[in-house]
Design a protein around this motif. Structure first.
Motif, short mmCIF file in Angstrom:
data_model
loop_
_atom_site.label_atom_id
_atom_site.label_comp_id
_atom_site.label_asym_id
_atom_site.label_seq_id
_atom_site.Cartn_x
_atom_site.Cartn_y
_atom_site.Cartn_z
N SER A 212 0.72 -1.26 0.02
CA SER A 212 0.01 -0.06 -0.10
C SER A 212 0.75 1.33 0.09
O SER A 212 0.33 2.40 -0.36
CB SER A 212 -0.93 -0.10 1.24
N GLY A 213 2.30 1.25 0.58
CA GLY A 213 2.84 2.45 0.48
C GLY A 213 2.60 3.03 2.11
O GLY A 213 1.83 2.55 2.89
N ILE A 214 3.37 3.82 2.51
CA ILE A 214 3.36 4.17 3.82
C ILE A 214 2.23 5.23 4.01
O ILE A 214 1.72 5.94 3.14
CB ILE A 214 4.81 4.90 4.06
N HIS B 262 4.08 -7.69 3.97
CA HIS B 262 4.29 -8.00 5.48
C HIS B 262 3.96 -6.64 5.98
O HIS B 262 3.33 -5.75 5.40
CB HIS B 262 5.76 -8.09 5.79
N LEU B 263 3.90 -6.46 7.45
CA LEU B 263 3.22 -5.49 8.28
C LEU B 263 4.19 -4.27 8.37
O LEU B 263 3.90 -3.14 9.34
CB LEU B 263 2.91 -5.80 9.61
N HIS B 264 5.32 -3.92 7.79
CA HIS B 264 6.05 -2.77 7.98
C HIS B 264 5.45 -1.54 7.43
O HIS B 264 4.84 -1.70 6.30
CB HIS B 264 7.67 -2.72 7.41
N PRO B 265 5.58 -0.50 8.02
CA PRO B 265 4.87 0.74 7.75
C PRO B 265 4.82 1.17 6.26
O PRO B 265 3.81 1.72 5.50
CB PRO B 265 5.55 2.07 8.53
N ASP B 266 5.93 0.95 5.44
CA ASP B 266 6.04 1.23 4.22
C ASP B 266 5.26 0.40 3.15
O ASP B 266 5.02 0.63 2.08
CB ASP B 266 7.49 1.32 3.70
N HIS B 267 4.78 -0.57 3.85
CA HIS B 267 4.00 -1.80 2.94
C HIS B 267 2.69 -1.86 3.39
O HIS B 267 1.89 -2.07 2.69
CB HIS B 267 4.75 -3.14 3.30
N ALA C 114 -1.64 -7.67 15.07
CA ALA C 114 -2.52 -7.52 16.46
C ALA C 114 -1.72 -7.34 17.48
O ALA C 114 -2.04 -6.53 18.22
CB ALA C 114 -3.26 -8.82 16.60
N LEU C 115 -0.49 -7.79 17.72
CA LEU C 115 0.35 -7.61 18.83
C LEU C 115 0.99 -6.20 18.70
O LEU C 115 0.99 -5.32 19.84
CB LEU C 115 1.55 -8.58 18.98
N VAL C 116 1.54 -5.90 17.74
CA VAL C 116 2.12 -4.43 17.32
C VAL C 116 1.18 -3.50 17.52
O VAL C 116 1.48 -2.39 18.24
CB VAL C 116 2.82 -4.61 15.96
N ALA C 117 0.02 -3.74 17.08
CA ALA C 117 -1.04 -2.46 16.98
C ALA C 117 -1.73 -2.21 18.25
O ALA C 117 -1.76 -0.98 18.71
CB ALA C 117 -2.26 -2.93 16.34
N ARG C 118 -1.22 -3.10 19.36
CA ARG C 118 -1.75 -2.94 20.79
C ARG C 118 -1.01 -1.60 21.38
O ARG C 118 -1.25 -0.98 22.30
CB ARG C 118 -1.76 -3.97 21.86
N GLU C 119 0.45 -1.71 20.88
CA GLU C 119 1.31 -0.54 21.75
C GLU C 119 2.14 0.16 20.83
O GLU C 119 2.83 1.03 21.01
CB GLU C 119 2.55 -1.50 22.44
N SER C 120 1.89 0.01 19.35
CA SER C 120 2.50 0.87 18.37
C SER C 120 3.96 0.49 18.41
O SER C 120 4.62 1.38 18.02
CB SER C 120 2.16 2.26 18.56
N ARG C 121 4.27 -0.81 18.85
CA ARG C 121 5.80 -1.16 18.74
C ARG C 121 5.84 -2.78 18.89
O ARG C 121 4.79 -3.34 19.36
CB ARG C 121 6.55 -0.51 19.85
N ALA C 122 6.91 -3.33 18.91
CA ALA C 122 7.03 -4.69 19.05
C ALA C 122 6.70 -4.98 20.33
O ALA C 122 7.19 -4.13 21.38
CB ALA C 122 8.48 -5.03 18.66
N ARG D 224 4.08 4.06 13.90
CA ARG D 224 3.11 2.82 13.93
C ARG D 224 1.83 3.42 14.69
O ARG D 224 1.10 2.37 14.83
CB ARG D 224 3.67 1.89 14.73
N ARG D 225 1.61 4.66 15.17
CA ARG D 225 0.47 5.14 15.66
C ARG D 225 -0.81 4.73 15.03
O ARG D 225 -1.66 4.85 15.96
CB ARG D 225 0.87 6.58 16.08
N HIS D 226 -0.88 4.86 13.87
CA HIS D 226 -2.21 4.48 13.16
C HIS D 226 -2.50 3.07 13.00
O HIS D 226 -3.44 2.70 12.54
CB HIS D 226 -2.22 5.22 12.11
N PHE D 227 -1.51 2.17 13.32
CA PHE D 227 -1.71 0.63 13.18
C PHE D 227 -2.89 0.13 13.99
O PHE D 227 -3.09 0.52 15.25
CB PHE D 227 -0.74 0.00 13.75
N ARG D 228 -3.85 -0.58 13.17
CA ARG D 228 -4.74 -1.23 13.76
C ARG D 228 -4.76 -2.97 13.46
O ARG D 228 -4.23 -2.95 12.46
CB ARG D 228 -6.22 -0.62 13.56
#
Length: 317
Positions: free
Chosen positions: A36-38, A68-73, A99-107, A135-139
């Motif tokens: 998708s892009g960043i 994969h789930l990295h922000p630029d993708h 799902a784990l990363v989205a809870r804290e916006s980090r690993a 990662r603050r907008h990750f859900r």
């Protein structure tokens, strides 16, 4: 270099790499978008403009596949799904990790890694802020198709085989066209750089990555379509070079800790002596930890806990 039925769109990023590629693949009805892009306004505007130039409307994107789930993708994926109504395709392991990363916006194991590595508290705070901001907008995502690897995605003129290639991320996938002999490689194989291999507790991520590289050796691939850089040929040579790079990195680490026991953070300062930003320090620490984990499991290094939990590494006796 191009392949039939695939259009590559290069999108801007505010990082050193500067750009990331997404791929539009023709379906019998509409398009499959790979990545998708960043999640920045600049990136979205370029993607929207590229689709408009091709006279493609958002609703014509029928499927979105995330390597994969990295922000630029993954960063624009939520917006693209809202605009298009596309079916979402991801590997099961990647959806679970998201799902784990989205809870804290980090690993979820960030603090454990920092403690093991002996990272100074002030730098740890800066590293944490840098990654949380991105990662603050990750859900969480609820994919319509959870992949395990080996599935075939129908596209115009053939299929794309989902190849599970863990290492850079737990559920990273590549997409292979047996009919046209191209590979959409995500970050798994890149022509001029190597992907970051980050430590995960209880997992040998570098071994997973090297095994995933070897998995692609038998494939007949005429052209690799990567996420960074231009399409290239010679995947087997690049696999060999990438494996050699990691072997050399292990050798360099061993040389540093032969002189004196060091933490992972101390090794980072030796491997990258010019210094790194907090953003890049984060990835460097996790990469060194992954290499130490790899060598420890093979009896090449050992560690002693000191100073409240920091691990000091040295060659195994």
């Amino acid at each position: 270099m191009s392949v039939p039925g695939v259009q590559t769109i290069t999108l801007p990023m505010p990082w050193e790499l500067e750009s990331v590629n997404v791929h539009l693949v023709d379906l019998d009805d509409g398009y499959l978008l790979v990545d998708s892009g960043i999640g920045t306004p600049e990136c979205f505007d370029v993607l929207a403009g590229a689709l408009a130039d091709r006279k493609i409307e958002w609703r014509e994107i029928r499927q979105l596949c995330l390597t994969h789930l990295h922000p630029d993708h993954i960063g624009l994926s939520w917006k693209i799904l809202d605009l298009s109504g596309a079916r979402l395709i991801m590997h099961r392991a990647e959806a679970e990790y998201l799902a784990l990363v989205a809870r804290e916006s980090r690993a979820p194991f960030f603090e454990e890694a920092m403690l093991k590595s002996g990272v100074p508290a002030d730098l740890e705070a800066k590293m944490d802020r840098a990654l949380r901001d991105i990662r603050r907008h990750f859900r969480e995502h609820s994919p319509d198709w959870l992949l395990e690897g080996g599935e075939h995605i129908p596209v115009r003129g053939g299929t794309l085989e989902a190849v599970w290639t863990p290492g850079h991320s737990p559920g990273h996938i590549c997409l292979y066209s047996p009919e046209h002999r191209y590979l959409i490689s995500g970050d798994h194989i890149l022509e001029f750089i190597t992907p970051n291999i980050g430590w995960h507790p209880g997992s040998d991520m570098l071994a997973h990555y090297l095994e995933s590289l070897e998995k692609l050796n038998p494939f007949d691939i005429d052209l690799v379509l990567p996420s960074h850089g231009t399409a290239f040929r010679g995947h087997r040579e690049r696999i060999r070079e990438t494996a050699e790079h990691h072997d050399q990195r292990c050798g360099a680490i061993l040389a540093h800790i032969t002189r004196e026991p060091m933490t992972a953070y101390g090794i980072v300062q030796q491997v990258w002596p010019r210094g790194l930003t907090p953003f890049h320090q984060h990835f460097a620490v996790f990469e060194i930890l992954a290499h130490l984990e790899f060598m420890q499991r093979r009896g090449r290094v050992s560690a002693e806990s000191r100073n409240g939990g920091a691990l000091y590494w040295e060659p195994a006796a």
